[in-house]
Design an enzyme around this catalytic site. Sequence first.
Site, short mmCIF file in Angstrom:
data_model
loop_
_atom_site.label_atom_id
_atom_site.label_comp_id
_atom_site.label_asym_id
_atom_site.label_seq_id
_atom_site.Cartn_x
_atom_site.Cartn_y
_atom_site.Cartn_z
N GLU A 144 0.90 -1.15 0.00
CA GLU A 144 0.00 0.00 0.00
C GLU A 144 0.93 1.19 0.00
O GLU A 144 1.26 1.75 1.04
CB GLU A 144 -0.91 -0.04 1.23
CG GLU A 144 -2.16 0.78 1.07
CD GLU A 144 -2.00 2.24 1.41
OE1 GLU A 144 -1.18 2.92 0.74
OE2 GLU A 144 -2.68 2.68 2.34
N GLU A 153 4.44 8.39 -4.13
CA GLU A 153 5.26 7.87 -3.03
C GLU A 153 6.27 6.84 -3.51
O GLU A 153 6.87 6.12 -2.71
CB GLU A 153 4.36 7.26 -1.94
CG GLU A 153 3.88 8.33 -0.97
CD GLU A 153 2.81 7.84 0.01
OE1 GLU A 153 2.70 6.62 0.24
OE2 GLU A 153 2.09 8.69 0.53
N1 SAH Z 1 0.89 -1.22 4.97
C1 SAH Z 1 0.38 -0.31 5.98
C2 SAH Z 1 1.04 1.04 5.93
C3 SAH Z 1 0.99 1.75 4.60
S1 SAH Z 1 1.78 3.31 4.62
C4 SAH Z 1 -1.11 -0.22 5.86
O1 SAH Z 1 -1.62 -0.51 4.80
O2 SAH Z 1 -1.78 0.17 6.82
C5 SAH Z 1 3.20 3.04 3.66
C6 SAH Z 1 4.43 2.66 4.47
O3 SAH Z 1 5.41 2.21 3.57
C7 SAH Z 1 5.07 3.80 5.22
O4 SAH Z 1 5.22 3.39 6.56
C8 SAH Z 1 6.43 4.01 4.55
O5 SAH Z 1 7.44 4.35 5.49
C9 SAH Z 1 6.70 2.64 3.95
N2 SAH Z 1 7.50 2.54 2.70
C10 SAH Z 1 7.26 3.19 1.54
N3 SAH Z 1 8.07 2.76 0.56
C11 SAH Z 1 8.85 1.80 1.10
C12 SAH Z 1 9.88 0.95 0.58
N4 SAH Z 1 10.22 1.01 -0.70
N5 SAH Z 1 10.47 0.10 1.42
C13 SAH Z 1 10.09 0.02 2.73
N6 SAH Z 1 9.11 0.78 3.26
C14 SAH Z 1 8.50 1.66 2.47
#
Ligand code: SAH
Length: 672
Positions: A144, A153
């Site tokens: 996500e 993002e």
């Molecule tokens: N999966 C959770 C949070 C989603 S928010 C849910 O659905 O509730 C997205 C998260 O991904 C954030 O905490 C951000 O720090 C992390 N993130 C984004 N890109 C990333 C990457 N390439 N590798 C590791 N973490 C990542």
Amino acid sequence: MKTFCGRANPTTGAMEWLEEDENYDYHQEIARSRYADMLHDKDRNVKYYQGIRAAVSRVKERGEKAIVLDIGTGTGLLSMMAASAGADFCYAIEVFKPMANAAVKIVEKNGFRDKIKVINKHSTEVTVGPDGDMQCRANILVTELFDTELIGEGALPTYEHAHKYLVQEGCEAVPHRATVYVQLVESKRMWSWNKLFPIHVEAEDGEKIIVSPSEMENCPGVPSVCDIQLNQMSSSDFTILSDVVTMFSVDFSKPVRSASTYYRVQLEPVKSGKAQIVLSWWDIDMDPSGMINCTMAPYWVKSTSAFQWRDHWMQCVYFLPNEEPVLQGEKVHLTACRDEYSVWYKLQKARGEEENKADVRVESPVCRCQAHLLWNRPRFGELNDQNRTRQYIKSLMKVLKTDSVCLCISDGSLLPVLAHYLGAKQFFKTNHLEDKIKIIEARPELLTSSHLEDKKISVLVGEPFFTTSLLPWHNLYFWYARTAVTSHLTSSVTVLPQSASLHMMIVEFQDLWRIRSPCGTCEGFDVQTMDDMIKNSLNFRESKEAEPHPLWEYPCKSLSDPQQVLTFDFRKTVPQHCLSTEGSVNLLRKGKSHGAVLWMEYHLASDISVSTGLMQISNEKGNCEWNPHCKQAVYFFSSVIESETLSDLPSAVTYAINFNTKTGEIAMDFEL
Ligand code: SAH
């Protein structure tokens, strides 16, 4: 360790590097994060869970072990869903250390320690192999990583890398696919966020019109998306020129390419008009069949009545480089260009296909007129607000005299131009030379009499508006600047605005409360650790802070009358002592007291005021109308008082508000 944070000082208007506790940044990140909003997004959570269950079953049906890769696990939610759905093992990747730590705690608390491995790395750093972070490649990819623009993002490069190195070929992906939709519209309101409209000045000798220079007229603007709660835009604010069409889609179960590219569609306008804006949103299909769909479609498109409010995903407004007249039925081509992280649009008349192809350039537009760098979208909207301009013109006419020496202190302000136009007649009549506007490149405290050609200022004006202001009262920098230039003012100087006042009202939010409200459990998983973490970060500075929100996007109803709590007299200098007030405000309506809203009003002249907050309370129910160009300050109460009836209402909310003249900040405390 110490970290330095850039912040504008409201007493000097200057950016300063403040030494902050090393935890400051991370507490800000957590406190202002969207995690709570995501956990409250029932529609999203339910559909992810369905999609994950379906993916795990498909893998199991093939007789394979279900190995999940969850990139960006946050609280660990999606991995816990996968483990509950029967996945054999989950690798939960999270780059943000405090979140990875939280995920470890949450996973343990929910009893998934053996099934989920939290890895505190960026996914592109993750290794696979017997000694690696992951034993083997995964066959289910869950993520996500989307923002309102879908790719902002970094979802594309992350997927590209994951398919190359972290997952098996033919893996299941949840979501399976994302689709971006567009609709062409004409909208004076939204276009006013991008172009400066002619300004009508009714001077004594008739109407004059200030038009923007041609570089500004023709400037393609800045490419960045404007993301808003489109559902708060009334249908009378725009005209639909095309049907909703699919612009492009991405299949996440196959290798993804993040390199810059473009997509184009043919549109047949349903109405003639001026094409100005591309409205856009996306949906995600959680499974290949498309039966589990989560959509950001706005109200006029969406068929379902079950509406999910969310702030972490909104809708996109893209401005075309220039407005283009289109005719009903006469086809046009819309091109979406994108790089790894953003999208922008252009529109072309349908001609020979080859001819058009040659025209496609993927470089993003660059502002050539500077105005788009100086003014952000809400500021454009504010400057285009004729009603507001009229108030300033009326006030200027009251204070300007033929021999006025006028100094304006505000960022990117048109007040000097207005003043010039209003004064032009007198100058002309008295046979003075054409007046000119001199731009002084000096901070107010460094102003010298030579800057002013040894003249004393008889009229000091400001909107006031400063680009560095975050909260409404940061524009009180005008007062500090006024204080700094005191020695250059005549003894009978007129200051416009002559004063400002801070206003406050208790409200119940329709939805915004979700972003700061604890979640407890989410789809059956205990996420209280996250709630505690947010609470802890909010309390990091002991006193909670107000935060800026543009409330026209976030409906609320007033539970109290608006109350004026502090006044600031610009005719005098900033006092040495603090300005504080205490009092109570009566609750008039039943409802949930989620917080207080605070805003500034500027008193331009004795009987002319402008509000940067409440415009009016529109009905019996207390629905509020807010200034559409400004952010208001919202102070969320830590506990919400709910009252079903008027009789069990706490009769009043008491408050203590303190304006620290040394720092320019306002501290507040409320008791229900
Ligand atoms: N999966 C959770 C949070 C989603 S928010 C849910 O659905 O509730 C997205 C998260 O991904 C954030 O905490 C951000 O720090 C992390 N993130 C984004 N890109 C990333 C990457 N390439 N590798 C590791 N973490 C990542």
